[in-house]
Design a protein around this motif. Structure first.
Motif, PDB file in Angstrom:
ATOM      1  N   PRO A 193       0.835  -1.199   0.000  1.00 41.05           N
ATOM      2  CA  PRO A 193       0.000   0.000   0.000  1.00 41.05           C
ATOM      3  C   PRO A 193       0.876   1.257   0.000  1.00 41.05           C
ATOM      4  O   PRO A 193       1.899   1.287   0.687  1.00 41.05           O
ATOM      5  N   ILE A 194       0.488   2.271  -0.750  1.00 45.61           N
ATOM      6  CA  ILE A 194       1.182   3.557  -0.645  1.00 45.61           C
ATOM      7  C   ILE A 194       0.885   4.112   0.759  1.00 45.61           C
ATOM      8  O   ILE A 194      -0.102   3.700   1.392  1.00 45.61           O
ATOM      9  N   PRO A 195       1.730   5.013   1.277  1.00 45.58           N
ATOM     10  CA  PRO A 195       1.489   5.509   2.640  1.00 45.58           C
ATOM     11  C   PRO A 195       0.071   6.075   2.760  1.00 45.58           C
ATOM     12  O   PRO A 195      -0.303   6.981   2.016  1.00 45.58           O
ATOM     13  N   ASP A 196      -0.718   5.515   3.668  1.00 46.79           N
ATOM     14  CA  ASP A 196      -2.131   5.913   3.724  1.00 46.79           C
ATOM     15  C   ASP A 196      -2.547   6.394   5.117  1.00 46.79           C
ATOM     16  O   ASP A 196      -3.734   6.407   5.436  1.00 46.79           O
ATOM     17  N   ASP A 197      -1.549   6.787   5.918  1.00 51.52           N
ATOM     18  CA  ASP A 197      -1.861   7.276   7.269  1.00 51.52           C
ATOM     19  C   ASP A 197      -1.942   8.804   7.318  1.00 51.52           C
ATOM     20  O   ASP A 197      -1.970   9.403   8.388  1.00 51.52           O
ATOM     21  N   MET A 203      -8.445  10.606   2.163  1.00 50.29           N
ATOM     22  CA  MET A 203      -9.246  10.891   0.973  1.00 50.29           C
ATOM     23  C   MET A 203      -9.591   9.599   0.231  1.00 50.29           C
ATOM     24  O   MET A 203     -10.744   9.396  -0.181  1.00 50.29           O
ATOM     25  N   LEU A 204      -8.594   8.703   0.083  1.00 51.56           N
ATOM     26  CA  LEU A 204      -8.867   7.428  -0.598  1.00 51.56           C
ATOM     27  C   LEU A 204      -9.972   6.666   0.126  1.00 51.56           C
ATOM     28  O   LEU A 204     -10.892   6.136  -0.503  1.00 51.56           O
ATOM     29  N   ALA A 205      -9.877   6.622   1.468  1.00 50.06           N
ATOM     30  CA  ALA A 205     -10.880   5.876   2.237  1.00 50.06           C
ATOM     31  C   ALA A 205     -12.262   6.482   2.030  1.00 50.06           C
ATOM     32  O   ALA A 205     -13.252   5.760   1.835  1.00 50.06           O
ATOM     33  N   ALA A 206     -12.327   7.822   2.038  1.00 52.62           N
ATOM     34  CA  ALA A 206     -13.632   8.485   1.874  1.00 52.62           C
ATOM     35  C   ALA A 206     -14.220   8.206   0.493  1.00 52.62           C
ATOM     36  O   ALA A 206     -15.441   8.261   0.302  1.00 52.62           O
TER      37      ALA A 206
END
Ligand code: BEZ
Ligand code: FE
Length: 286
Positions: A193-197, A203-206
């Motif tokens: 996964p690209i850094p998603d913290d 934004m991706l999660a939303a």
């Protein structure tokens, strides 16, 4: 007087650009204002939405460090990086296609012996990467520098884990000889996964989007007289090929990884890089 009104908003702003330092800056900025105002009118942006956007951009800047570039990540997940790459790297048929550079390349990786193993942490399944660097006519390119980098078996680049991974783990530069051949050992790449913290992950999660990239090895090929190629090869069969979080996959870059049973490696990947000469070839539209 040319006061601001909703109707004339972009024209009023652009009319102020009277002494722009270059024609190109004038073209870019007037177009930006026109498209930005048109977008805001299209969605009828609310004041809470405007505040949320300012907050998002503020957090995007605040999380950036020497080793974390959240704005590039934002550009990547919006497809902007791939669009800029596409516009600036049109190549003729037969030449190797480019893809997104990504934020994890570092300067100063060591030049290694042809065939050397770039995996310094002893993790992962060993894979031989080999092929040739050639021109559009199939002639070998001598003295090409083949710079490579990848994540480790846990899905992290060395720069994401300082003190945990050895410096320059899964990185190296290889110089081709008169036959144009390159060969090195690394690990069979794994998806990560690209850094998603940070704000981009939020934004991706939303948006109901996942942060994963399909398994790949990064390559940058440079040679005197040839256009630089920044690309990856992707592992055929990876489940994320069709939904890469940064839209980097191209069919021509998907490579079958062959299972082998050798003392030195368990996998083999073969890929030839086809370079265009500087200026003379492959710049349609420029
Ligand atoms: C990468 O492949 O290293 C990468 C590309 C875009 C965003 C994050 C990582
Ligand atoms: Fe990567």
């Amino acid at each position: 007087m040319n006061y601001f009104t909703e109707d004339r908003s972009p024209d009023v702003v652009n009319a102020r650009m009277t002494e722009v330092s270059s024609p190109r800056l004038h073209r870019v900025m007037t177009s930006l204002v026109e498209h930005l105002h048109a977008f805001i009118k299209d969605v009828e942006l609310t004041e809470p939405e405007w505040e949320a956007a300012i907050d998002f951009l503020t957090r995007t800047g605040q999380i950036c460090t020497d080793t974390r570039q959240e704005f590039i990540l934002l550009s990547d997940v919006l497809g902007v990086s791939m669009l800029v790459d596409a516009i600036n790297n049109r190549v003729p048929d037969g030449a190797t296609e480019t893809t997104v550079f990504g934020p994890f390349h570092v300067e100063g990786a060591p030049e290694r012996e042809m065939g050397a193993n770039i995996s310094l942490d002893g993790k992962g399944e060993t894979c031989l990467f080999e092929g040739r660097v050639v021109d559009l006519h199939g002639n070998p390119v001598e003295d090409a520098l083949v710079s490579v980098w990848s994540d480790n078996e846990d899905g992290f680049y060395d720069v994401q884990q300082p003190g945990i991974q050895p410096a320059f783990n899964n990185r190296g530069i290889f110089r081709t000889g008169p036959d144009g051949r390159y060969a090195f050992r690394g690990i069979k790449p794994v998806s990560y996964p690209i850094p998603d913290d940070g704000p981009v992950g939020g934004m991706l999660a939303a948006l109901g989007r996942h942060p994963w990239r399909p398994a790949h090895m990064h390559f940058m090929i440079t040679a005197n007289g040839y256009r630089r190629v920044i690309t990856h090869i992707f592992v055929a069969g990876d489940p994320y090929l069709v939904s890469d979080a940064v839209f980097g996959v191209k069919q021509s870059l998907i490579v079958p990884f062959e299972k082998v049973d050798r003392p030195t490696e368990s996998w083999r990947a073969h890929f030839d890089f086809v370079l265009c000469r500087t200026d003379a070839e492959g710049r349609p539209g420029h």
